[in-house]
Design an enzyme around this catalytic site. Structure first.
Site, PDB file in Angstrom:
ATOM      1  N   ASP A 256       0.853  -1.188   0.000  1.00  0.00           N
ATOM      2  CA  ASP A 256       0.000   0.000   0.000  1.00  0.00           C
ATOM      3  C   ASP A 256       0.898   1.252   0.000  1.00  0.00           C
ATOM      4  OD1 ASP A 256       0.853   0.316   2.613  1.00  0.00           O
ATOM      5  OD2 ASP A 256      -1.136   0.122   3.529  1.00  0.00           O
ATOM      6  N   HIS A 257       0.296   2.421   0.179  1.00  0.00           N
ATOM      7  CA  HIS A 257       1.055   3.684   0.114  1.00  0.00           C
ATOM      8  C   HIS A 257       2.141   3.774   1.174  1.00  0.00           C
ATOM      9  CE1 HIS A 257      -2.451   3.981   2.676  1.00  0.00           C
ATOM     10  NE2 HIS A 257      -1.877   4.961   3.346  1.00  0.00           N
TER      11      HIS A 257
ATOM     12  N   CYS B 233       2.846  -3.469   4.089  1.00  0.00           N
ATOM     13  CA  CYS B 233       1.992  -2.345   4.490  1.00  0.00           C
ATOM     14  C   CYS B 233       2.596  -1.802   5.789  1.00  0.00           C
ATOM     15  CB  CYS B 233       0.521  -2.747   4.606  1.00  0.00           C
ATOM     16  SG  CYS B 233       0.116  -3.859   5.952  1.00  0.00           S
TER      17      CYS B 233
ATOM     18  N   THR C 192       2.109  -2.314   9.064  1.00  0.00           N
ATOM     19  CA  THR C 192       2.487  -3.380  10.008  1.00  0.00           C
ATOM     20  C   THR C 192       2.769  -4.695   9.302  1.00  0.00           C
ATOM     21  OG1 THR C 192       0.175  -4.004  10.221  1.00  0.00           O
ATOM     22  CG2 THR C 192       1.042  -2.434  11.858  1.00  0.00           C
ATOM     23  N   GLY C 193       2.349  -4.818   8.068  1.00  0.00           N
ATOM     24  CA  GLY C 193       2.396  -6.096   7.360  1.00  0.00           C
ATOM     25  C   GLY C 193       1.182  -6.965   7.649  1.00  0.00           C
ATOM     26  N   VAL C 194       0.385  -6.549   8.616  1.00  0.00           N
ATOM     27  CA  VAL C 194      -0.718  -7.404   9.079  1.00  0.00           C
ATOM     28  C   VAL C 194      -1.891  -7.411   8.098  1.00  0.00           C
ATOM     29  CG1 VAL C 194      -2.445  -7.755  10.894  1.00  0.00           C
ATOM     30  CG2 VAL C 194      -0.098  -7.198  11.509  1.00  0.00           C
ATOM     31  N   GLY C 195      -2.399  -6.225   7.775  1.00  0.00           N
ATOM     32  CA  GLY C 195      -3.602  -6.163   6.941  1.00  0.00           C
ATOM     33  C   GLY C 195      -3.396  -6.819   5.585  1.00  0.00           C
TER      34      GLY C 195
ATOM     35  N   HIS D 292       8.713 -25.279   7.709  1.00  0.00           N
ATOM     36  CA  HIS D 292       7.632 -26.075   8.313  1.00  0.00           C
ATOM     37  C   HIS D 292       6.258 -25.799   7.704  1.00  0.00           C
ATOM     38  CE1 HIS D 292       9.905 -26.990  12.340  1.00  0.00           C
ATOM     39  NE2 HIS D 292      10.610 -27.279  11.255  1.00  0.00           N
ATOM     40  N   ASN D 293       6.015 -24.567   7.300  1.00  0.00           N
ATOM     41  CA  ASN D 293       4.659 -24.197   6.855  1.00  0.00           C
ATOM     42  C   ASN D 293       4.590 -23.923   5.358  1.00  0.00           C
ATOM     43  OD1 ASN D 293       5.321 -22.321   9.609  1.00  0.00           O
ATOM     44  ND2 ASN D 293       3.811 -23.935   9.806  1.00  0.00           N
TER      45      ASN D 293
ATOM     46  N   ARG E 180       6.388 -34.762   7.732  1.00  0.00           N
ATOM     47  CA  ARG E 180       5.261 -34.574   8.659  1.00  0.00           C
ATOM     48  C   ARG E 180       4.582 -33.212   8.484  1.00  0.00           C
ATOM     49  NH1 ARG E 180       9.794 -33.123  11.416  1.00  0.00           N
ATOM     50  NH2 ARG E 180       9.663 -31.479  12.997  1.00  0.00           N
ATOM     51  N   HIS E 181       5.321 -32.273   7.934  1.00  0.00           N
ATOM     52  CA  HIS E 181       4.752 -30.922   7.767  1.00  0.00           C
ATOM     53  C   HIS E 181       3.771 -30.856   6.604  1.00  0.00           C
ATOM     54  CE1 HIS E 181       7.571 -29.605  10.745  1.00  0.00           C
ATOM     55  NE2 HIS E 181       8.594 -30.010  10.018  1.00  0.00           N
TER      56      HIS E 181
HETATM   57  C1  RB5 Z   1      -2.365   2.286   6.626  1.00  0.00           C
HETATM   58  O1  RB5 Z   1      -2.420   3.422   7.429  1.00  0.00           O
HETATM   59  C2  RB5 Z   1      -2.167   1.058   7.510  1.00  0.00           C
HETATM   60  O2  RB5 Z   1      -3.339   0.774   8.213  1.00  0.00           O
HETATM   61  C3  RB5 Z   1      -1.746  -0.131   6.683  1.00  0.00           C
HETATM   62  O3  RB5 Z   1      -0.564   0.162   6.011  1.00  0.00           O
HETATM   63  C4  RB5 Z   1      -1.451  -1.408   7.442  1.00  0.00           C
HETATM   64  O4  RB5 Z   1      -0.582  -1.190   8.513  1.00  0.00           O
HETATM   65  C5  RB5 Z   1      -2.601  -2.238   7.824  1.00  0.00           C
HETATM   66  O5  RB5 Z   1      -2.465  -3.355   8.359  1.00  0.00           O
END
Ligand code: RB5
Length: 143
Positions: free
Chosen positions: A8-9, A66, A68-71, A99-100, A133-134
């Site tokens: 993303d941005h 992104c 956090t990398g999470v979304g 493993h994954n 096993r994995h």
């Molecule tokens: C954007 O502000 C932020 O929410 C996105 O980059 C990311 O961290 C979401 O998980």
């Protein structure tokens, strides 16, 4: 090997460092799925774009960035046959492949600096799925 990359941005600057780094590796082609604009956008667009290329075997692996990398990693994991992991250190990255059999690596541009991100990428790319096993366990992930 083909690697699809998306962000993303918030991930633009880290992506530039990653692209420079990947350029130095032989036999590696990168498919840049964007965004390449600093205008605010939505991470699921790029997470799913990259995930579909990997799931359809247009790319072998994917890298997503992104804040956090999470979304963006969550978005990728909605696509069947995608095993995306967000990492902020190399140990998890390496084991996630061994493993994954992770096929997408997520990174948080607000979490890791570029040197650490490159180290994480190198460990992940060098690691090999151990199978055995994995294999049964990753098969159990598909619903
Ligand atoms: C954007 O502000 C932020 O929410 C996105 O980059 C990311 O961290 C979401 O998980």
């Amino acid at each position: 090997m083909k690697i699809a990359i998306g962000n993303d941005h918030v991930g633009i600057e880290l992506k530039a460092a990653i692209l420079n780094h990947l350029k130095t590796k032989p036999n590696l082609e990168v498919i840049d799925c964007g965004t390449n604009s600093l205008e605010r956008t939505d991470y699921p667009i790029y997470g799913k774009k990259v995930a579909k290329l990997v799931a359809n075997q247009v790319a072998d692996l994917g890298i997503l960035i992104c804040g956090t990398g999470v979304g963006i990693t969550l978005a990728a994991n909605k696509v069947p046959n995608i095993r995306a992991v967000v990492c902020s250190e190399p140990y998890t990255a390496k084991l996630s492949k061994e493993h994954n059999n992770t096929n997408i690596l997520g990174l948080g541009s607000r979490v890791v600096g570029s040197n650490l991100a490159l180290m994480i990428i190198d460990e992940w790319l060098a690691a090999k799925f151990e199978g055995g096993r994995h294999k049964k366990r990753i098969d159990m992930l598909e619903v």
